[in-house]
Design a protein around this motif. Structure first.
Motif, PDB file in Angstrom:
ATOM      1  N   GLN A 126      17.332  11.418  15.784  1.00 13.95           N
ATOM      2  CA  GLN A 126      18.229  12.529  15.457  1.00 13.95           C
ATOM      3  C   GLN A 126      18.540  12.551  13.959  1.00 13.95           C
ATOM      4  O   GLN A 126      18.644  13.630  13.353  1.00 13.95           O
ATOM      5  CB  GLN A 126      19.523  12.424  16.270  1.00 13.95           C
ATOM      6  N   LYS A 127      18.665  11.366  13.347  1.00 15.79           N
ATOM      7  CA  LYS A 127      18.893  11.308  11.897  1.00 15.79           C
ATOM      8  C   LYS A 127      17.707  11.911  11.143  1.00 15.79           C
ATOM      9  O   LYS A 127      17.874  12.659  10.171  1.00 15.79           O
ATOM     10  CB  LYS A 127      19.101   9.850  11.458  1.00 15.79           C
ATOM     11  N   LEU A 128      16.510  11.592  11.587  1.00 15.12           N
ATOM     12  CA  LEU A 128      15.304  12.087  10.927  1.00 15.12           C
ATOM     13  C   LEU A 128      15.162  13.598  11.088  1.00 15.12           C
ATOM     14  O   LEU A 128      14.738  14.295  10.177  1.00 15.12           O
ATOM     15  CB  LEU A 128      14.068  11.373  11.491  1.00 15.12           C
ATOM     16  N   ILE A 129      15.541  14.113  12.254  1.00 18.49           N
ATOM     17  CA  ILE A 129      15.500  15.559  12.477  1.00 18.49           C
ATOM     18  C   ILE A 129      16.514  16.253  11.579  1.00 18.49           C
ATOM     19  O   ILE A 129      16.215  17.266  10.930  1.00 18.49           O
ATOM     20  CB  ILE A 129      15.768  15.890  13.960  1.00 18.49           C
ATOM     21  N   ALA A 130      17.729  15.690  11.507  1.00 24.28           N
ATOM     22  CA  ALA A 130      18.777  16.288  10.672  1.00 24.28           C
ATOM     23  C   ALA A 130      18.398  16.264   9.191  1.00 24.28           C
ATOM     24  O   ALA A 130      18.764  17.161   8.437  1.00 24.28           O
ATOM     25  CB  ALA A 130      20.099  15.539  10.890  1.00 24.28           C
ATOM     26  N   ALA A 131      17.648  15.233   8.776  1.00 27.63           N
ATOM     27  CA  ALA A 131      17.241  15.114   7.370  1.00 27.63           C
ATOM     28  C   ALA A 131      15.997  15.933   7.048  1.00 27.63           C
ATOM     29  O   ALA A 131      15.549  15.953   5.906  1.00 27.63           O
ATOM     30  CB  ALA A 131      16.994  13.649   7.020  1.00 27.63           C
ATOM     31  N   GLY A 132      15.424  16.596   8.056  1.00 26.83           N
ATOM     32  CA  GLY A 132      14.233  17.403   7.827  1.00 26.83           C
ATOM     33  C   GLY A 132      12.954  16.595   7.757  1.00 26.83           C
ATOM     34  O   GLY A 132      11.907  17.126   7.378  1.00 26.83           O
ATOM     35  N   ARG A 133      13.007  15.307   8.125  1.00 29.71           N
ATOM     36  CA  ARG A 133      11.818  14.460   8.076  1.00 29.71           C
ATOM     37  C   ARG A 133      10.982  14.569   9.346  1.00 29.71           C
ATOM     38  O   ARG A 133       9.852  14.085   9.404  1.00 29.71           O
ATOM     39  CB  ARG A 133      12.224  12.987   7.884  1.00 29.71           C
ATOM     40  N   LEU A 134      11.542  15.176  10.365  1.00 28.60           N
ATOM     41  CA  LEU A 134      10.890  15.233  11.666  1.00 28.60           C
ATOM     42  C   LEU A 134      11.245  16.547  12.332  1.00 28.60           C
ATOM     43  O   LEU A 134      12.349  17.063  12.156  1.00 28.60           O
ATOM     44  CB  LEU A 134      11.365  14.039  12.513  1.00 28.60           C
TER      45      LEU A 134
END
Length: 581
Positions: free
Chosen positions: A25-33
């Motif tokens: 979820q952190k990666l999705i929120a950061a636009g990395r995933l």
């Protein structure tokens, strides 16, 4: 390394899966995933039942392993491994686990004491290796997060032959497979399609992405092959395959770019799309014949990371205000100048993004088209069929555009058509290769453009360079010595009080880079009535620049000093780029 961190939170499979969900979820929120990529990985994981979600995302190329480890470092009470701090040989007394187990599960024992064992791990979502280590050693496991290739390189250095990942691939190929007749095209095609060569080329591109390189240079010489990455504008040499594999590596790249591998006498250009470390890359390939073979340059264009934002590029008032005012004009010409690689195209794309509105029709003619911009008609010139800048411009004006972008003013014919377009109500953006804003005027005059047309159509000229941006975490603030203040007249840009600059921290490894990314230093020359009067009198560039500075223009060097005082770069970097003493 933090030795007091407990691994209890990782020893539970349920806890590991919960923490993995938080990381995703952190990666999705950061636009990395992307959520769609996660859904795809979940389906594949459910079908296979093997591995973890995060490791599968990395294997599929949907996520960069470095981004994954950094996200885990924010969630877990674990330190991040620094490869430069690792001992050159395995420390005494830590031969506690079979090497086969460490390689299979991508873990490495970094140290131990009677109560703790420090272990490098690449996949914190898999609790089994740490559970097994804790049970086998009867010690508290202290996890340290590392990339998989960092662990593999460390184990190879300690317990293997000392080969790197690239060296291991080369070793598997065998000399008999690579030492064929390099003039045999079918042999080269077969060799370039074999798994070791494919892995070798993929590794070269992957390492370039990990090091934030913009270009890969592959250069054959008489007895060796050189590979260099351009990072933040400077080339750095990296590990290269042996010279005997040059033809195979270059042929593989040419096949990917759909180039003719049999043609080695003429330059060739191509492009390819790859997905490496979670990034979709548009790669431009240029092949050039040299004395010892073909030199290949790959330009890596990461569409997801480019920022079309003037603030992010380093534009600040008063130059930004003047440039935006010129862009808001309904017609006329706005020029961006600078040498190759100074960010001119990115500046123009940023300007087009700002101008891109439903009520405006925008057409560009470029060589090449570097980024696709939604809502903008982009034309790739093709001189081989007669579609050059001038020919494209003639057709563009019949398409009823509001804004025209010309990749470069290369000849008098292109200049005259652009000027005619500006006179008939179009806003024209273009570039020139000059060292300063004022020099652009004399360059156009030398090309044969009439003085009165220049004075009546050009509204503003922006000159720019790229300087490396300081990494805040690697720097410290210090008071500038008085001789530096006097030499560069820093009091002009500083408030009352001590003049402060930034420099690399003294406790850092001298080989570590203190820069991360680049930013623009610029000068903007508005064509005021006074400047137009000088143009009509064919005044030289020095006089025009002097008049512009009297009217308040800040030069490239002065803009760089302002950014150095703001702690964004160093005076040494500004001097390197602007070449002023």
């Amino acid at each position: 390394m933090r030795a007091d961190m407990s691994v209890s939170a990782l020893l539970s499979t349920t806890d590991a899966r919960t923490q993995e969900s938080v990381v995703v979820q952190k990666l999705i929120a950061a636009g990395r995933l992307k959520e769609s990529d996660v859904a795809r990985a979940q389906r594949l994981l459910a079908e296979s039942g093997d591995g973890t979600m995060s490791s599968l995302l990395v294997r599929l190329g949907l996520l960069a392993e470095r981004d994954l480890i950094e996200a885990w470092a924010e969630v877990l009470p674990a330190a991040r491994f620094d490869p430069t701090s690792a001992p050159p040989a395995a420390p005494e007394g830590i031969d506690l686990l079979p090497l086969r187990f460490q390689k299979a599960h991508r873990v490495a024992v970094l140290g131990a004491d009677p109560e703790h064992i420090h272990v490098l791990i690449a996949d914190p979502a898999d609790p089994y290796p740490l559970q097994a280590i804790a049970l086998a050693t009867r010690r508290s496991v202290v996890p340290i997060l590392a990339l998989g290739n960092e662990i593999e390189d460390l184990l190879e250095r300690w317990y293997g032959t000392g080969r790197s990942a690239l060296g291991s691939i080369v070793e598997t190929m065998g000399r008999e497979n690579a030492d064929g007749d390099t003039g045999d095209i079918e042999h080269l095609r077969d060799l370039a399609s074999e798994a070791p060569v494919i892995r070798l080329v993929n590794l070269l591109i992957q390492r370039a992405v990990e090091q934030r390189a913009s270009d890969i240079h592959i250069e054959p010489f008489e007895d060796h092959l050189t590979v260099r990455y351009r990072v933040d504008g400077l080339l750095r040499q990296v590990e290269a395959p042996p010279a005997r594999l040059a033809a195979a590596v270059i042929s593989r790249i040419k096949i990917l770019a759909r180039l003719n591998i049999a043609e080695r006498r003429l330059p060739q250009d191509g492009r390819l799309m790859v997905r490496i470390a979670g990034k979709a890359l548009d790669v431009r390939v240029s092949c050039m014949p040299t004395s010892f073979g073909e030199s290949v340059v790959l330009r890596l264009l990461d569409r997801e990371s480019i920022q079309f934002d003037f603030g992010a590029l380093g534009f600040v008032p008063p130059a930004l205000d003047g440039f935006l005012q010129a862009l808001d004009r309904p017609n006329g010409i706005v020029l961006v100048t600078g040498p190759t690689g100074s960010g001119k195209t990115t500046t123009l794309y940023t300007a087009l993004s700002r101008l891109n509105r439903p009520e405006r029709k925008i057409i560009t003619v470029e060589d090449p088209v570097e980024y696709q911009l939604d809502g903008i008609n982009q034309i790739q010139v093709k001189p081989s069929i007669g579609l050059d800048f001038a020919q494209a411009l003639r057709s563009i004006v019949r398409q009823d555009p509001d804004v025209i972008m010309v990749g470069e003013m290369r000849d008098l014919e292109t200049c005259r058509i652009a000027i005619q377009s500006a006179l008939t109500g179009h806003l024209v953006l273009s570039t020139l290769h000059t060292n300063s804003a004022a020099a652009a005027i004399t360059r156009l005059q030398d090309m044969g453009v009439e003085d009165y047309l220049l004075a009546s159509t050009v509204h503003g000229i922006l000159a720019q360079r790229l300087v490396r941006r300081l990494d805040p975490a690697a720097c410290e603030t210090y008071q500038a010595p008085e001789d530096v203040v006097e030499t560069f007249q820093l009091r002009r840009f500083s408030n009352t009080g001590p003049v402060l600059l930034r420099r690399p921290r003294k406790d850092l490894d001298p080989t570590a880079s203190v820069y991360r990314g680049r930013m623009t230093v610029l000068e903007y020359l508005p064509l005021t009535d006074a400047i137009r009067s000088l143009i009509l009198r064919r005044t030289d560039a020095v006089t025009i620049e002097h008049a512009a500075r009297q009217a308040g223009m800040r030069t490239l060097f002065e803009d760089g000093l302002v950014k150095a005082l703001a702690g964004e770069t160093t005076i040494e970097e500004v001097l390197r780029v602007t070449q002023e003493s």
